[in-house]
Design an enzyme around this catalytic site. Structure first.
Site, mmCIF file in Angstrom:
data_model
loop_
_atom_site.group_PDB
_atom_site.id
_atom_site.type_symbol
_atom_site.label_atom_id
_atom_site.label_comp_id
_atom_site.label_asym_id
_atom_site.label_seq_id
_atom_site.Cartn_x
_atom_site.Cartn_y
_atom_site.Cartn_z
ATOM 1 N N LYS A 87 -65.861 -50.336 -6.300
ATOM 2 C CA LYS A 87 -65.478 -51.277 -7.350
ATOM 3 C C LYS A 87 -66.615 -51.674 -8.300
ATOM 4 C CE LYS A 87 -61.851 -51.500 -7.117
ATOM 5 N NZ LYS A 87 -61.060 -50.266 -7.418
ATOM 6 N N TRP A 92 -64.763 -45.777 -14.605
ATOM 7 C CA TRP A 92 -65.331 -45.754 -15.956
ATOM 8 C C TRP A 92 -66.330 -44.602 -16.097
ATOM 9 C CZ3 TRP A 92 -68.422 -50.590 -18.133
ATOM 10 C CH2 TRP A 92 -68.543 -50.452 -19.519
ATOM 11 N N HIS A 150 -68.923 -42.643 -2.563
ATOM 12 C CA HIS A 150 -69.343 -44.021 -2.271
ATOM 13 C C HIS A 150 -70.367 -44.042 -1.132
ATOM 14 C CE1 HIS A 150 -66.473 -45.676 -4.968
ATOM 15 N NE2 HIS A 150 -65.425 -45.640 -4.197
ATOM 16 N N ARG A 171 -73.301 -53.298 -9.786
ATOM 17 C CA ARG A 171 -72.655 -54.419 -10.446
ATOM 18 C C ARG A 171 -73.028 -55.701 -9.714
ATOM 19 N NH1 ARG A 171 -66.000 -54.700 -10.863
ATOM 20 N NH2 ARG A 171 -65.964 -56.022 -12.704
ATOM 21 N N ARG A 309 -58.041 -53.394 -13.454
ATOM 22 C CA ARG A 309 -57.589 -54.772 -13.217
ATOM 23 C C ARG A 309 -57.962 -55.588 -14.445
ATOM 24 N NH1 ARG A 309 -59.183 -59.635 -10.688
ATOM 25 N NH2 ARG A 309 -61.311 -58.855 -10.791
HETATM 26 P P1 A3P Z 1 -62.185 -55.444 -11.873
HETATM 27 O O1 A3P Z 1 -61.411 -55.432 -10.594
HETATM 28 O O2 A3P Z 1 -63.281 -56.469 -11.879
HETATM 29 O O3 A3P Z 1 -61.336 -55.529 -13.077
HETATM 30 P P2 A3P Z 1 -64.096 -48.618 -9.476
HETATM 31 O O4 A3P Z 1 -63.731 -47.761 -10.597
HETATM 32 O O5 A3P Z 1 -65.488 -48.371 -8.969
HETATM 33 O O6 A3P Z 1 -63.058 -48.635 -8.422
HETATM 34 O O7 A3P Z 1 -64.198 -50.090 -10.065
HETATM 35 C C1 A3P Z 1 -63.051 -50.730 -10.534
HETATM 36 C C2 A3P Z 1 -63.477 -51.855 -11.434
HETATM 37 O O8 A3P Z 1 -63.850 -51.284 -12.706
HETATM 38 C C3 A3P Z 1 -62.318 -52.791 -11.712
HETATM 39 O O9 A3P Z 1 -62.928 -54.043 -11.986
HETATM 40 C C4 A3P Z 1 -61.698 -52.161 -12.953
HETATM 41 O O10 A3P Z 1 -60.890 -53.036 -13.688
HETATM 42 C C5 A3P Z 1 -62.964 -51.762 -13.710
HETATM 43 N N1 A3P Z 1 -62.749 -50.670 -14.666
HETATM 44 C C6 A3P Z 1 -61.947 -49.588 -14.540
HETATM 45 N N2 A3P Z 1 -62.024 -48.818 -15.629
HETATM 46 C C7 A3P Z 1 -62.894 -49.415 -16.471
HETATM 47 C C8 A3P Z 1 -63.376 -49.088 -17.779
HETATM 48 N N3 A3P Z 1 -62.976 -48.013 -18.414
HETATM 49 N N4 A3P Z 1 -64.268 -49.938 -18.335
HETATM 50 C C9 A3P Z 1 -64.685 -51.040 -17.690
HETATM 51 N N5 A3P Z 1 -64.254 -51.413 -16.457
HETATM 52 C C10 A3P Z 1 -63.369 -50.602 -15.842
#
Ligand code: A3P
Length: 347
Positions: A87, A92, A150, A171, A309
């Site tokens: 997360k 991204w 991970h 993060r 999210r």
């Molecule tokens: P939040 O739950 O705080 O919104 P991962 O991709 O490592 O699983 O992390 C998911 C987190 O990255 C989530 O955070 C998600 O909303 C956020 N996320 C996913 N795509 C993103 C993007 N393109 N830009 C910024 N944040 C993104």
């Protein structure tokens, strides 16, 4: 068997017959069960238990994946790994790295990411490795092969960590905790009672969550990134939100594919930032329950929409009391002391 983008080149090798596969898998499962029986275990966030393996809390599935990586995966010097604690921005970065690596292959206006979403861009090796028997063969992926993981740096075979480049994204642990609790609460086995946020907080502070402890994970990549910045690029989600173009250029240069002056003049950097932005990706049909998903195991398939999210910095403010925030910040301070790294010490 899941496939990745560029399906003509990415079809992974199909192995033995289903029956042979089941027999041997049950042998292998037997071995893994024997190993698990020797490991300390704790309450998991998604399933019932996670196991302490070489200093990190892992699910039984990813322990199997790790053993298979050690046994079967042959790294190539051109491979690039995207590593992150859960997360912290994997989705991204997957989109950005794929867009960078393939920018001469696809028009940004008609890009495969728009149809499939970032999860399909390249394999999440921790579990994809066991989707085929005896292990998925990634030989047909285009060069440079891109993989997401991970796993902590120290858990991966040195054949990988000494050979391949790594992009690590981290993060503010408070936001990672909140994001992880939301994500794994949705995936949590329906046979188990929900995991209350306060309990997840307590477990997180004690290092007990899938792939944790968070701080050991981060330091495991931070230290070698300082010694070999050409091998590990260390990024922060917050910097990327603040100055996405600056971070994107850094990323492309690190991957050995820097943007040319002409590309910069034509606005390619900004276009990729826009393509991969939270707003753009989360609004796509395929990421809104439109059929896309990531297959982790035979039983666990996560729909694309679960990876989007809020996409904000500082959502922890909606979940943590002042006291809870101070406690995590103090742990972060203590753990990172002397390392030169700061994380999430927001006012
Ligand atoms: P939040 O739950 O705080 O919104 P991962 O991709 O490592 O699983 O992390 C998911 C987190 O990255 C989530 O955070 C998600 O909303 C956020 N996320 C996913 N795509 C993103 C993007 N393109 N830009 C910024 N944040 C993104």
């Amino acid at each position: 068997m899941s496939t990745y983008l560029l399906p003509d080149q990415n079809d992974c090798h199909h192995g033995a017959s289903i029956n042979a596969q089941n027999d041997i898998q049950s042998d292998e499962q037997h071995m893994i069960n024997n190993l698990l029986a020797t490991l300390p275990k704790a309450k998991a966030w998604r399933s019932e238990h996670i196991f302490l393996y070489k200093g990190f809390w892992l699910s039984s599935e990813v322990i199997k994946g790790l053993l298979l990586i050690h046994k079967h995966f042959t790294p190539q010097p051109t491979d690039i790994f995207l590593a992150a604690f859960m997360k912290c921005g994997t989705t991204w970065l997957k989109a950005l790295m794929f867009a960078i690596a393939n920018r001469h292959r696809y028009k940004l206006s008609d890009h495969p990411l728009l149809r499939t979403g970032p999860q399909s861009a390249f394999p999440f090796i921790d579990t994809h490795i066991f989707l085929d028997y005896p292990a998925t063969n990634f030989d047909n992926l285009p060069v440079p092969r891109l993989f997401a993981t991970h796993f902590a740096h120290g858990l991966l075979p040195t054949s990988i960590t000494s050979t391949c480049k790594f992009v690590y994204v981290c993060r503010d642990p408070k936001d990672a905790l909140v994001s992880k609790w939301h994500f794994l609460s949705k995936l949590r086995s329906k046979e188990l009672p929900p995991l209350p946020f306060d309990e997840a907080y307590e477990l997180f502070c004690n290092g007990v969550s899938e792939y944790g402890p968070f701080w050991d994970h981060v330091l495991g990549y931070w230290k070698p990134s300082q010694e070999s910045p050409d091998k590990i690029l260390f990024l922060k989600y917050e910097d990327m939100k603040k100055e996405p173009s600056v971070e994107l250029k850094k990323l492309a240069a690190f991957m050995g594919m820097p943007f040319t002056a002409e590309e910069e003049k034509e606005g390619v950097v900004e276009e990729i930032v826009k393509l991969c932005s939270f707003e753009n990706l989360s609004s796509l049909e395929v990421n809104k329950g439109g059929g896309g998903g990531q297959k982790f195991t035979a039983k666990v398939v996560v729909e694309n929409q679960e990876f989007f999210r809020k996409g904000e910095v500082g959502d922890w403010k909606n979940h943590l009391t002042e006291e809870m925030k101070d406690r995590i910040d103090n742990i972060t301070n203590d753990k990172l002391k002397g390392s030169g790294l700061t994380l999430g010490l927001t006012k």
